[in-house]
Design a protein around this motif. Structure first.
Motif, PDB file in Angstrom:
ATOM      1  N   PHE A 171       0.801  -1.347   0.208  1.00 28.83           N
ATOM      2  CA  PHE A 171       0.212  -0.066  -0.215  1.00 28.83           C
ATOM      3  C   PHE A 171       0.874   1.606  -0.086  1.00 28.83           C
ATOM      4  O   PHE A 171       0.578   1.976  -0.433  1.00 28.83           O
ATOM      5  N   GLN A 172       1.378   1.413   0.975  1.00 31.82           N
ATOM      6  CA  GLN A 172       2.633   2.724   1.019  1.00 31.82           C
ATOM      7  C   GLN A 172       3.547   2.710   0.016  1.00 31.82           C
ATOM      8  O   GLN A 172       3.832   3.757  -0.790  1.00 31.82           O
ATOM      9  N   ALA A 173       4.123   1.670  -1.041  1.00 30.04           N
ATOM     10  CA  ALA A 173       4.562   2.334  -2.546  1.00 30.04           C
ATOM     11  C   ALA A 173       3.817   2.153  -3.093  1.00 30.04           C
ATOM     12  O   ALA A 173       4.300   3.543  -3.820  1.00 30.04           O
ATOM     13  N   LEU A 174       2.466   2.255  -3.138  1.00 31.09           N
ATOM     14  CA  LEU A 174       1.971   2.120  -4.495  1.00 31.09           C
ATOM     15  C   LEU A 174       0.857   3.807  -3.782  1.00 31.09           C
ATOM     16  O   LEU A 174       1.387   5.186  -5.075  1.00 31.09           O
ATOM     17  N   GLN A 175       1.399   4.192  -2.961  1.00 31.85           N
ATOM     18  CA  GLN A 175       1.086   5.789  -2.582  1.00 31.85           C
ATOM     19  C   GLN A 175       1.758   6.665  -2.693  1.00 31.85           C
ATOM     20  O   GLN A 175       1.399   7.715  -2.915  1.00 31.85           O
ATOM     21  N   TRP A 176       3.087   5.689  -2.544  1.00 34.88           N
ATOM     22  CA  TRP A 176       4.350   7.197  -2.485  1.00 34.88           C
ATOM     23  C   TRP A 176       4.194   7.255  -4.602  1.00 34.88           C
ATOM     24  O   TRP A 176       4.261   8.419  -5.068  1.00 34.88           O
ATOM     25  N   ALA A 177       3.949   6.090  -5.355  1.00 36.73           N
ATOM     26  CA  ALA A 177       4.104   6.372  -6.336  1.00 36.73           C
ATOM     27  C   ALA A 177       2.750   7.209  -6.994  1.00 36.73           C
ATOM     28  O   ALA A 177       2.824   8.310  -8.046  1.00 36.73           O
ATOM     29  N   ILE A 178       1.900   7.288  -5.682  1.00 37.87           N
ATOM     30  CA  ILE A 178       0.784   8.308  -6.723  1.00 37.87           C
ATOM     31  C   ILE A 178       1.157   9.910  -6.114  1.00 37.87           C
ATOM     32  O   ILE A 178       0.988  10.772  -6.777  1.00 37.87           O
ATOM     33  N   ASP A 179       1.849  10.055  -4.609  1.00 37.86           N
ATOM     34  CA  ASP A 179       2.095  10.942  -3.944  1.00 37.86           C
ATOM     35  C   ASP A 179       3.046  12.119  -4.851  1.00 37.86           C
ATOM     36  O   ASP A 179       3.633  13.068  -4.130  1.00 37.86           O
ATOM     37  N   HIS A 180       3.699  11.144  -5.339  1.00 42.46           N
ATOM     38  CA  HIS A 180       5.159  12.094  -5.343  1.00 42.46           C
ATOM     39  C   HIS A 180       5.577  10.693  -6.746  1.00 42.46           C
ATOM     40  O   HIS A 180       6.708  10.277  -7.115  1.00 42.46           O
ATOM     41  N   PRO A 181       5.054  10.838  -7.820  1.00 42.61           N
ATOM     42  CA  PRO A 181       5.287  10.151  -9.247  1.00 42.61           C
ATOM     43  C   PRO A 181       6.622  10.739 -10.103  1.00 42.61           C
ATOM     44  O   PRO A 181       7.396   9.582 -10.979  1.00 42.61           O
ATOM     45  N   ASP A 182       7.552  11.739  -9.246  1.00 39.61           N
ATOM     46  CA  ASP A 182       8.586  11.813  -9.992  1.00 39.61           C
ATOM     47  C   ASP A 182       9.475  10.978  -9.352  1.00 39.61           C
ATOM     48  O   ASP A 182      10.542  11.914  -9.671  1.00 39.61           O
TER      49      ASP A 182
END
Length: 359
Positions: A171-182
């Protein structure tokens, strides 16, 4: 133990970036990130994040990998001999392995809201001088990611090669990719999904069936240690749900000692884990659903499930939808009987894919 962690965290003076990075060894470290504004408008003052780290940060701060842990685990997920019941990831770290400390700076933080040194319900509320307990604010995975981003800023990390984790770590990994995509190149959600599939054992009713029926719960105003027996029984039930019986049998444990081994695991965990943290983190997981936001992800995504996982069964993880939305997506289904705990013991079935994506 959670009180000991809290005391150590609160008494530790602020460290410099050099101290935080150069002292990195596979031990417990604590970093004060200051006040944290939450998505719901609340804020947490004087937040501390506990973490372990391995390797050396490059001069430009861009060789870091963030490893995130699951519901009841901790930042010791990579520590050899840590005995993490959900399946230690220690086999994945080492020279020449996917998490190579000779090449990467690897950071494993304890989740905000947990009880292994990071600010959570068992931490002292600076406004009252007493543990937060039931007054700990509602948090979500965006808040957990924000606390990790603040930690990485303190450490001098400027970019992440990958964010990887099992279960709620996914969950955290996917949230990271959404909140900080770059900010990152690759995410790996292992025995995980972009939402929490509906199961009896991951529901608030089920949790409160265990906690609430114990008179010592007292609407959350319990005396420390009073719920120990209930927590032990809850943990044994959870380990069974996670597939721990199958793992112990596969490891050659005498069949007559499997139950005893799980009870000993449960006893150690029950001494350490705060019942309030179970409530806070489960509530965050029940609120988690990033399916509508998957289009924001620019990182490469590795999605790993286990055929025998009762919590994240392959037919409930929406991999077809993820493949449709994501630009770079690899799906691995482990053919294993080890269930939800398989990510460590069966790492050979998926870790080569992780190594390839990171490289």
């Amino acid at each position: 133990m959670k009180r000991e962690f809290g005391a150590r965290a609160s008494n530790r003076s602020a460290a410099t970036k050099s101290d935080l990075v150069q002292s990195c060894m596979p031990h417990d470290h604590f970093c004060s990130i200051g006040s944290l504004a939450l998505k719901n408008g609340d804020s947490l003052p004087d937040v501390t994040i506990a973490y372990a780290c391995y390797g050396k940060l490059s001069a430009d701060g861009s060789n870091a990998i963030l490893v995130t842990h699951g519901y009841t685990a901790s930042h010791r997920l990579l520590a050899h001999g840590a005995g993490v019941a959900e399946g230690s990831w220690a086999p994945l770290i080492g020279p020449g392995k996917p998490l190579d400390p000779d090449r990467y700076f690897i950071v494993c933080p304890n989740m905000l809201g947990s009880c292994y040194g990071s600010t959570g319900p068992s931490s002292l509320n600076p406004k009252t001088g007493k543990p937060y307990g039931v007054t700990f604010p509602r948090i979500g995975f965006s808040d957990i990611v924000a606390s990790q981003r603040a930690l990485l800023d303190k450490l001098g990390v400027t970019h992440l090669r990958a964010v990887v984790g099992p279960s709620m770590g996914g969950f955290q990994a996917l949230q990271w990719a959404i909140d900080h995509p770059d900010w990152l190149d690759t995410v790996a959600a292992v025995v995980s999904a972009p939402y929490l599939p509906q199961t009896e054992s991951m529901s608030m009713d089920w949790l409160m069936h265990w906690l609430g029926r114990d008179p010592a719960w007292n609407n959350g105003e319990f005396t420390p240690g009073a719920l120990y027996d209930t927590m032990c029984r809850l943990r044994v039930a959870t380990l069974r749900q996670y597939g721990m019986e199958t793992i112990l049998n596969a490891q050659g444990v005498d069949p007559t000692d499997v139950q005893g081994r799980m009870e000993r695991m449960a006893a150690q965990w029950a001494h350490e884990f705060d019942p309030h943290a179970l409530v806070v983190l489960l509530r965050a997981a029940l609120d988690f659903d990033v399916q509508p936001f998957m289009g924001a992800i620019r990182a490469k995504v590795l999605h790993v499930v286990a055929r025998s996982d009762k919590l994240f069964p392959p037919n409930a993880t929406m991999n077809c939808e993820m493949a449709r939305v994501l630009g770079s997506y690899r799906y691995v289904e482990m053919d294993t009987d080890l269930g939800h705990s398989s990510s460590g013991p069966a790492h050979a079935l998926w870790s080569p894919a992780l190594a390839a994506l990171i490289d």
